[in-house]
Design an enzyme around this catalytic site. Structure first.
Site, PDB file in Angstrom:
ATOM      1  N   ARG A  92      41.375  45.435  36.045  1.00 16.21           N
ATOM      2  CA  ARG A  92      42.647  46.105  35.747  1.00 16.21           C
ATOM      3  C   ARG A  92      42.786  47.370  36.581  1.00 16.21           C
ATOM      4  NH1 ARG A  92      45.821  44.415  31.804  1.00 16.21           N
ATOM      5  NH2 ARG A  92      45.046  42.980  30.214  1.00 16.21           N
ATOM      6  N   ARG A  93      41.716  48.132  36.645  1.00 13.09           N
ATOM      7  CA  ARG A  93      41.751  49.363  37.435  1.00 13.09           C
ATOM      8  C   ARG A  93      41.914  49.065  38.924  1.00 13.09           C
ATOM      9  NH1 ARG A  93      36.762  52.246  34.309  1.00 13.09           N
ATOM     10  NH2 ARG A  93      37.908  52.777  32.417  1.00 13.09           N
ATOM     11  N   ARG A 129      41.269  35.205  32.821  1.00 14.40           N
ATOM     12  CA  ARG A 129      41.149  33.887  32.178  1.00 14.40           C
ATOM     13  C   ARG A 129      39.694  33.540  31.882  1.00 14.40           C
ATOM     14  NH1 ARG A 129      44.082  32.711  28.919  1.00 14.40           N
ATOM     15  NH2 ARG A 129      42.886  30.820  28.768  1.00 14.40           N
ATOM     16  N   VAL A 189      38.789  35.485  28.770  1.00 17.89           N
ATOM     17  CA  VAL A 189      39.453  34.944  27.571  1.00 17.89           C
ATOM     18  C   VAL A 189      38.839  33.595  27.189  1.00 17.89           C
ATOM     19  CG1 VAL A 189      41.640  34.044  26.678  1.00 17.89           C
ATOM     20  CG2 VAL A 189      41.595  36.214  27.918  1.00 17.89           C
ATOM     21  N   GLU A 232      36.928  32.635  23.700  1.00 18.79           N
ATOM     22  CA  GLU A 232      37.370  31.542  22.829  1.00 18.79           C
ATOM     23  C   GLU A 232      36.214  30.625  22.446  1.00 18.79           C
ATOM     24  OE1 GLU A 232      41.950  31.241  24.547  1.00 18.79           O
ATOM     25  OE2 GLU A 232      40.413  29.851  25.274  1.00 18.79           O
ATOM     26  N   PHE A 281      31.743  32.204  34.666  1.00 13.45           N
ATOM     27  CA  PHE A 281      32.501  33.429  34.903  1.00 13.45           C
ATOM     28  C   PHE A 281      32.478  33.803  36.377  1.00 13.45           C
ATOM     29  CE2 PHE A 281      33.365  37.920  35.117  1.00 13.45           C
ATOM     30  CZ  PHE A 281      34.391  38.083  34.202  1.00 13.45           C
ATOM     31  N   GLY A 336      31.794  31.867  38.925  1.00  6.73           N
ATOM     32  CA  GLY A 336      32.490  30.841  39.700  1.00  6.73           C
ATOM     33  C   GLY A 336      34.002  30.980  39.606  1.00  6.73           C
ATOM     34  N   ARG A 362      34.664  26.923  38.833  1.00  5.21           N
ATOM     35  CA  ARG A 362      34.364  27.045  37.415  1.00  5.21           C
ATOM     36  C   ARG A 362      34.010  25.699  36.791  1.00  5.21           C
ATOM     37  NH1 ARG A 362      39.549  25.511  37.292  1.00  5.21           N
ATOM     38  NH2 ARG A 362      40.453  24.747  35.353  1.00  5.21           N
TER      39      ARG A 362
END
Length: 145
Positions: free
Chosen positions: A30-31, A51, A54, A58, A94, A96, A104
Site C-alpha cells: 500500500r505504501r 489477493r 486475502v 480465508e 504467496f 508465487g 500461484r
C-alpha cells in the site's frame, strides 16, 4: 495434557506469524503504490499481493480446524508435520502470486492436497473415537489381529 498438544500449538503460532507477515506485505505494498485503505484496486502488482493475503486469510480457519482435529484425534506428530508442510506451501503460494498469478497454481494445489490429507486424518481419528468410545469397537486392535 500439554505434551499431547505442544506441537499443534507451535504450528499454530507459526501460522499466526505467517499471517502477520502476509498482512505486513500488504501494508508495505500500500505504501509503495500509494493505495490508502479502503481501496483494494491498483496496479496488478498490488492486487496480486492483496489477493494472496486475502486468500491466505480465508483458508487459515480451515487449516487451524483441520490441524487441531487431526492432531487430537489421529496423531499429533503427523498433523504438526503436515501443518508445517502446509505453511510452507502457503508461503510459496504467496511468493508465487506476488511474482505472477500463474506461479500461484502449483503451491495452491499442493497446499490443498495437504488439507485433504488433514481432512482424511481428522475423519479417521474421529470415526475411531466414536467407534471405540460409543460402540466399544477398537478398529486398531482388529487390524492387528
Amino acid at each position: 495434557m500439554l505434551d499431547q498438544i505442544h506441537l499443534l500449538a507451535a504450528v499454530t503460532v507459526l501460522g499466526v506469524l505467517e499471517q502477520a507477515y502476509f498482512f505486513l506485505q500488504v501494508i508495505y505494498a500500500r505504501r509503495a503504490f500509494g493505495i490508502s485503505p479502503p481501496k483494494i484496486s491498483g496496479p496488478p502488482e498490488f492486487e496480486r499481493i492483496f489477493r494472496a493475503q486475502v486468500n491466505s486469510s480465508e483458508y487459515f480457519p480451515v487449516f487451524l480446524a483441520l490441524l487441531w482435529q487431526a492432531g487430537l484425534f489421529f496423531h499429533q506428530g503427523l498433523a504438526a508435520a503436515l501443518g508445517l508442510v502446509y505453511l510452507y506451501a502457503r508461503y510459496r503460494y504467496f511468493v508465487g502470486y506476488k511474482a505472477s498469478s500463474s506461479e500461484r497454481l502449483a503451491p495452491i494445489y499442493f497446499g490443498t492436497g495437504v488439507l485433504w490429507i488433514l481432512v482424511a486424518a481428522s475423519v479417521l481419528g474421529i470415526l475411531h473415537f466414536f467407534l471405540s468410545h460409543y460402540m466399544g469397537l477398537n478398529v486398531l486392535h482388529l487390524l492387528k489381529v
